[in-house]
Design a protein around this motif. Structure first.
Motif, mmCIF file in Angstrom:
data_model
loop_
_atom_site.group_PDB
_atom_site.id
_atom_site.type_symbol
_atom_site.label_atom_id
_atom_site.label_comp_id
_atom_site.label_asym_id
_atom_site.label_seq_id
_atom_site.Cartn_x
_atom_site.Cartn_y
_atom_site.Cartn_z
ATOM 1 N N THR A 188 -9.296 5.287 -2.335
ATOM 2 C CA THR A 188 -9.888 4.264 -1.686
ATOM 3 C C THR A 188 -9.437 4.184 0.118
ATOM 4 O OG1 THR A 188 -6.877 4.429 -1.166
ATOM 5 C CG2 THR A 188 -8.146 3.316 -2.947
ATOM 6 N N ALA A 189 -10.515 5.663 0.075
ATOM 7 C CA ALA A 189 -10.626 5.736 1.938
ATOM 8 C C ALA A 189 -9.606 5.292 2.891
ATOM 9 C CB ALA A 189 -12.138 5.265 2.348
ATOM 10 N N ASN A 190 -8.389 5.267 2.825
ATOM 11 C CA ASN A 190 -7.317 4.755 3.315
ATOM 12 C C ASN A 190 -7.437 5.343 4.275
ATOM 13 O OD1 ASN A 190 -5.361 3.135 4.608
ATOM 14 N ND2 ASN A 190 -4.777 2.716 2.506
ATOM 15 N N ALA A 191 -7.058 5.735 5.884
ATOM 16 C CA ALA A 191 -6.517 6.706 6.431
ATOM 17 C C ALA A 191 -5.595 5.661 7.112
ATOM 18 C CB ALA A 191 -7.791 7.377 7.632
ATOM 19 N N HIS A 192 -4.860 4.850 7.192
ATOM 20 C CA HIS A 192 -3.337 4.317 7.058
ATOM 21 C C HIS A 192 -2.764 6.054 7.308
ATOM 22 C CE1 HIS A 192 -0.541 0.400 8.223
ATOM 23 N NE2 HIS A 192 -1.324 1.851 9.041
ATOM 24 N N ARG A 193 -1.608 6.371 8.025
ATOM 25 C CA ARG A 193 -1.352 7.236 8.789
ATOM 26 C C ARG A 193 0.253 7.074 7.988
ATOM 27 N NH1 ARG A 193 -1.532 8.965 14.684
ATOM 28 N NH2 ARG A 193 0.489 10.591 14.154
ATOM 29 N N ILE A 194 0.628 5.695 7.904
ATOM 30 C CA ILE A 194 1.926 5.911 7.313
ATOM 31 C C ILE A 194 1.947 5.950 5.801
ATOM 32 C CG2 ILE A 194 2.068 3.492 8.344
ATOM 33 C CD1 ILE A 194 1.922 1.752 6.074
ATOM 34 N N HIS A 195 0.782 6.424 5.256
ATOM 35 C CA HIS A 195 0.901 6.637 3.454
ATOM 36 C C HIS A 195 1.168 8.509 3.502
ATOM 37 C CE1 HIS A 195 0.438 2.534 2.745
ATOM 38 N NE2 HIS A 195 -1.288 2.628 3.298
ATOM 39 N N TYR A 196 0.395 8.842 5.131
ATOM 40 C CA TYR A 196 0.043 10.545 4.547
ATOM 41 C C TYR A 196 0.871 11.424 5.834
ATOM 42 C CZ TYR A 196 -3.218 9.551 8.046
ATOM 43 O OH TYR A 196 -4.138 9.362 8.433
ATOM 44 N N ASP A 197 1.539 10.493 6.682
ATOM 45 C CA ASP A 197 2.124 11.499 8.150
ATOM 46 C C ASP A 197 3.200 10.993 7.781
ATOM 47 O OD1 ASP A 197 2.896 12.025 10.465
ATOM 48 O OD2 ASP A 197 0.164 11.650 11.229
ATOM 49 N N ALA A 198 4.046 11.760 7.654
ATOM 50 C CA ALA A 198 5.989 11.177 7.825
ATOM 51 C C ALA A 198 6.743 11.202 8.944
ATOM 52 C CB ALA A 198 6.778 12.125 6.638
ATOM 53 N N PRO A 199 5.903 11.813 10.216
ATOM 54 C CA PRO A 199 6.487 11.743 11.634
ATOM 55 C C PRO A 199 5.735 10.361 12.356
ATOM 56 C CG PRO A 199 5.704 14.190 11.194
ATOM 57 C CD PRO A 199 5.393 13.393 9.998
ATOM 58 N N TYR A 200 5.008 10.132 11.705
ATOM 59 C CA TYR A 200 4.518 8.684 12.067
ATOM 60 C C TYR A 200 4.776 7.382 11.781
ATOM 61 C CZ TYR A 200 1.175 4.608 13.373
ATOM 62 O OH TYR A 200 0.555 3.635 14.026
#
Length: 281
Positions: A188-200
């Motif tokens: 879905t071209a979703n770069a929101h970091r809450i979905h893949y960047d656990a520290p963030y």
């Protein structure tokens, strides 16, 4: 300055875009859902799978610290935006067909400032019409909620224990693991970091873990219908209630009626994460 003041005069014009409902994204989501190809060229696209099309890929330098674009046509002009996918409605007069060029006309339906328990929030609804061969086939309305900055009163606690075990005849257990979230972000071209960047997600936005996508929960509810009911969906109304965090087991379940179905995403401790009602043709 209040959010209402910052929104004064904000009335973006409608925009018209074109894309082809390609088979490749359909095949990719089918694989993510461990299903055979959902639709071939010329066949009906499952409801809301048009979310895999008309994707936006802004230049990397135009993304904010959270991974979202810093500016966008329907993004409200408030500082330090935090976006949440809240719900929506969809009406299908005829399904979109895979392989056809599709026109999408998007309009700002409304932008309303409300006072919530954690402060002011902006509720934005974007109205979309999808047309093929000159015919409006799908009308889609999506509700977003925006906060300005972080709020220390906003607290999310992970639940413990297994999901409930309802007697609903339609059931789909889901393992919300990181690979599922990563693959859906890519689709879905979703770069929101809450979905893949656990520290963030944990240190900056103070979630207890990665956050499952709201649209993914909606599509999982529609999977119950697609796998159990041959009649097409004509109307859909859905609402996101609380986030699902990575690793939390959830059960997507539903109860069919004569010409409709009630759908729920339930999680640990009996929490309700999302609900939907569909009407069938």
């Amino acid at each position: 300055m209040s959010l209402r003041t910052q929104l004064d005069g904000w009335q973006p014009e409608p925009i018209t875009e074109h894309d082809v409902i390609a088979q490749a994204p359909v095949a990719a989501l089918s694989a993510v859902l461990d299903q055979p190809l959902a639709a071939r060229e010329g066949e009906p696209l499952p409801p809301l799978w048009h979310w895999l099309h008309f994707l936006e890929w802004p230049p990397q330098q135009e993304l904010g610290a959270d991974g979202h674009p810093r500016a966008g046509h329907f993004l409200p002009p408030i500082p330090d935006r935090r976006r949440m996918f809240a719900g929506g409605r969809s009406r299908v007069s005829a399904p979109l067909l895979v392989g056809l060029e599709t026109e999408r006309i998007s309009t700002l339906d409304r932008a309303v400032v409300k006072q919530g328990s954690t402060g002011e929030m902006v509720f934005v609804t974007v109205h979309t019409e999808l047309r093929q061969r000159g015919e409006t086939r799908v009308i889609d309305e999506v509700d977003y909620v925006y906060r300005s900055g972080e709020d220390s009163r906003r607290v999310f606690e992970p639940a413990s224990g297994p999901p409930p075990d309802p007697s609903d005849p339609w059931r789909l257990p889901v393992d919300t693991d990181p690979t599922l979230l990563f693959r859906f972000s890519a689709l879905t071209a979703n770069a929101h970091r809450i979905h893949y960047d656990a520290p963030y997600a944990t240190r900056v936005e103070r979630y207890p873990g990665l956050v499952a996508h709201g649209p993914l929960l909606v599509l999982l509810m529609l999977e119950l219908v697609r796998r159990n009911e041959p009649r097409p969906v004509r109307c859909l109304d859905y609402r996101l209630r609380r986030p699902v965090f990575c690793g939390e087991p959830v059960l997507v379940h539903g109860f069919p009626e004569a010409d409709a179905a009630e759908l729920v995403v339930s999680g640990a401790g009996g929490r309700t994460h999302a609900t939907a009602r569909v009407e069938l043709a």
